[in-house]
Design an enzyme around this catalytic site. Structure first.
Site, PDB file in Angstrom:
ATOM      1  CE  LYS A   1      -3.814   2.003   2.777  1.00  0.00           C
ATOM      2  NZ  LYS A   1      -4.609   1.810   4.028  1.00  0.00           N
TER       3      LYS A   1
ATOM      4  CB  SER B   1      -7.965   0.596   5.963  1.00  0.00           C
ATOM      5  OG  SER B   1      -8.649   1.829   6.039  1.00  0.00           O
TER       6      SER B   1
ATOM      7  CB  SER C   1      -7.957   3.406   3.038  1.00  0.00           C
ATOM      8  OG  SER C   1      -7.039   2.918   3.992  1.00  0.00           O
TER       9      SER C   1
END
Lengths: 394, 394
Positions: free
Chosen positions: A36, A137, A113
């Site tokens: 990420k 997330s 996210s």
């Protein structure tokens, strides 16, 4: 290893796609992973899902410890993945960079996210992926995309080289398509290899199940029964004693104030163009006053004491990961950014408030969409959760 | 060593009076010191100037590093000293524990929040003393009591084992009656012994001198002339470019928010009975919202850049430590807690905002009361300031 130009999922960052070979030996040799875009990779900029963040931050000099551990263990990094804007979202839709494909339901959002990491793993572009989880997330996109995801105990995986977001809730988590690899990655990231003791007692979080529609709870019943087969009959417990609304509100305020204290100065100085969800929440967080925040922190301390009193060593708490399958793409803002989000956070806040490890297992479906069953353990029970996940899905 | 029962100054804590012998060797052997009751001493409770804080905190297990360094260097600790309530005051009057004597002016306050440390040193109950300085809590009492006091560069003296108050402004500072000992203590606490380079340029902070009454500025002129004799002719500089009001307001907000973020949860849970000054400021700080605080932090960053551009290596900035001599005891709250305080903070905020070292030298008088001249250096110029202070007052 994936090539630079192949990304049919739209899961990888376009601003840079670092590919780093692993050490050549170790327990993860031959495995690929994605990261990420909130973890720093030396020599590259970290984008945080925001064009203005990318513009205002230069290349970093140190690679995050969590990434280095995975490379040292032999895994090959194949790229950085998209994140929702400033990571302050659960939808997976980024107004600036688009929406990575949810391979389990292409007309649906992947969740966020850690949207790119979930998409990359679910779609096979990486064997596993790093995400972060403050409010959900990792857990929510794992449920939406039908893969395994874990939020470990707070402070168990180092966060150096990761953009600070909402401590004390921030953790680095990870996704995999099978529980064996999820566990193998855990052994590396948690630096813990010995076989954990078996869980002794299964708790069924009745307030969490009551917070979702009966058909969602029903869809998860068979999965709970499979956990019972492994651990023993579940004992019903109302973790929040009927006050899950209050737990959610407490989490929301402490988290919002923490996020604003990390991002507020930058937002004030740069005035980035924000998508509707992030803008709404950051405006709200900016208006929180110290009195409100201190009261929520005091409530948080009381909630932690309650959790520690109820969830004891050897216990496993089963709850739904999510109140629904993945929403359709382009769902109206009032639904996806407020109503659906708040419902989900009633479930997700439990592990957050307690600093607890939670693993989401793709063990159910609703209307053809994946639905995760979550198991939450007391602090430090990460390897126990991972071993149980492997056993349940072998 | 002072005995347990002698404390004519009312400078020492009554809840406990730890006496710790030094190591028996070192540069401070034979010297006695006192420690503000915000530094932890293993086996004792830390009182923080608040009866409720004392009641709600048990004995600590570790002694603050700064104290250990002094003991290792041979100095003998003779007790813990009073502090203003929760250290959030500059007056030296504690509604719960009384007002330590200002030996230079017994009808006057000693200044705070390191009131007991200043009193103990000025009155000869200790050779030197540790205090803390966030907004001026070493510098102002040094001026009021006619002794030397230093606020070192932020992050130069370790703060482990010290109650967190208002970072990024918090520092551990110290007092002495002569500049030679002030410097010797600095060598130990700063762990720096080599002779520093001589300052190259004296700056006269015209906006700071303009912020005090002409008779106060006049009283300091002879002291400035003595610094000019040592360093060379002063160059006038308006550090804040006419915006010292804005600097003060910026400091006040960032400091207030930081203090509330450290103390707000405890205050919310315990609801201590507060004196008027602390209550007024904490109520105000509790009401600050995130938007206001973020804007002040952005302003703070701009102010830091201005300071770094103006105050260069080798520079020394002269300003008044205080806009007045020590106020009378029992001065009305509106004067001492608001008007006098705000005036003083227009001067004190400069080093605070810049994270700069500042030494207050007892080189002037007004109406028979001591008045400090302050020298501020760029970050890291601590030993340079201390050597100059010694040279000026030899």
């Amino acid at each position: 290893m994936a090539s630079r130009i192949e990304d049919p999922l739209g899961a990888f960052c376009t601003h840079s796609r670092p590919e780093l070979p692993g050490s050549g030996a170790g327990s993860l040799q031959g495995r690929t992973f994605a990261v990420k875009d909130v973890f720093h990779i030396a020599g590259y900029r970290t984008g945080f899902g925001s064009p203005e963040w990318l513009e205002t931050h230069g290349p970093v000099t140190e690679t995050a410890s969590a990434v280095r551990r995975l490379l040292d263990a032999g895994a090959d990094m194949v790229g950085k993945t998209l994140t929702d804007e400033l990571a302050y979202s659960l939808t997976g839709e980024n107004v600036h960079y688009g929406t990575p494909v949810n391979p389990a339901a292409p007309d649906r959002v992947p969740g966020g996210s850690s949207n790119g990491s979930a998409s990359a793993v679910a779609g096979g572009a990486a064997d596993f992926a790093l995400g972060t989880d403050c409010g959900g997330s990792v857990r929510l996109p794992a449920s939406y995309c039908g893969i395994f995801g874990i939020r470990p105990t707070v402070d168990r995986v180092p966060l150096d080289g990761v953009i600070p977001f909402g401590p004390p809730f921030d953790v680095a988590g990870w996704f995999a398509r099978d529980a064996g690899l999820l566990e193998a990655v855990g052994q590396v990231l948690l630096d813990e290899t010995g076989p954990p003791p078996a869980p002794r007692r299964l708790l069924r979080g009745v307030d969490a199940f009551d917070a979702v529609e009966p058909r969602i709870a029903g869809a998860l019943e068979r999965a709970v029964a499979r956990v019972e087969d492994a651990v023993g009959p579940a004992v019903d417990v109302s973790m929040a004693e009927g006050r899950l609304d209050h737990w959610f509100e407490t989490f929301r305020i402490v988290q919002g104030a923490s996020i604003w204290s990390n991002l507020g100065e930058w937002i004030t100085a740069v005035r980035p163009r924000l998508g509707p969800g992030a803008k709404m929440r950051l405006d709200w967080a900016a208006g929180l006053d110290g009195r409100t925040v201190a009261a929520a922190k005091a409530d948080h301390a009381a909630i932690r004491r309650r959790i520690e009193a109820v969830l004891r060593e050897g216990d496993m708490l089963a709850i739904p990961t999510s109140p629904r399958g993945a929403p359709l793409k382009n769902t109206p803002v009032d639904d996806i950014e407020i109503r659906f989000r708040n419902q989900a956070m009633h479930l997700l806040c439990i592990a957050g408030l307690g600093g607890l490890p939670q693993v989401s297992l793709p063990m159910a479906e609703i209307d053809g969409l994946p639905l995760g069953l979550s198991l939450i353990g007391p602090r430090g029970a990460d390897m126990q959760l991972l071993a149980l996940a492997r056993k349940l899905t072998a």
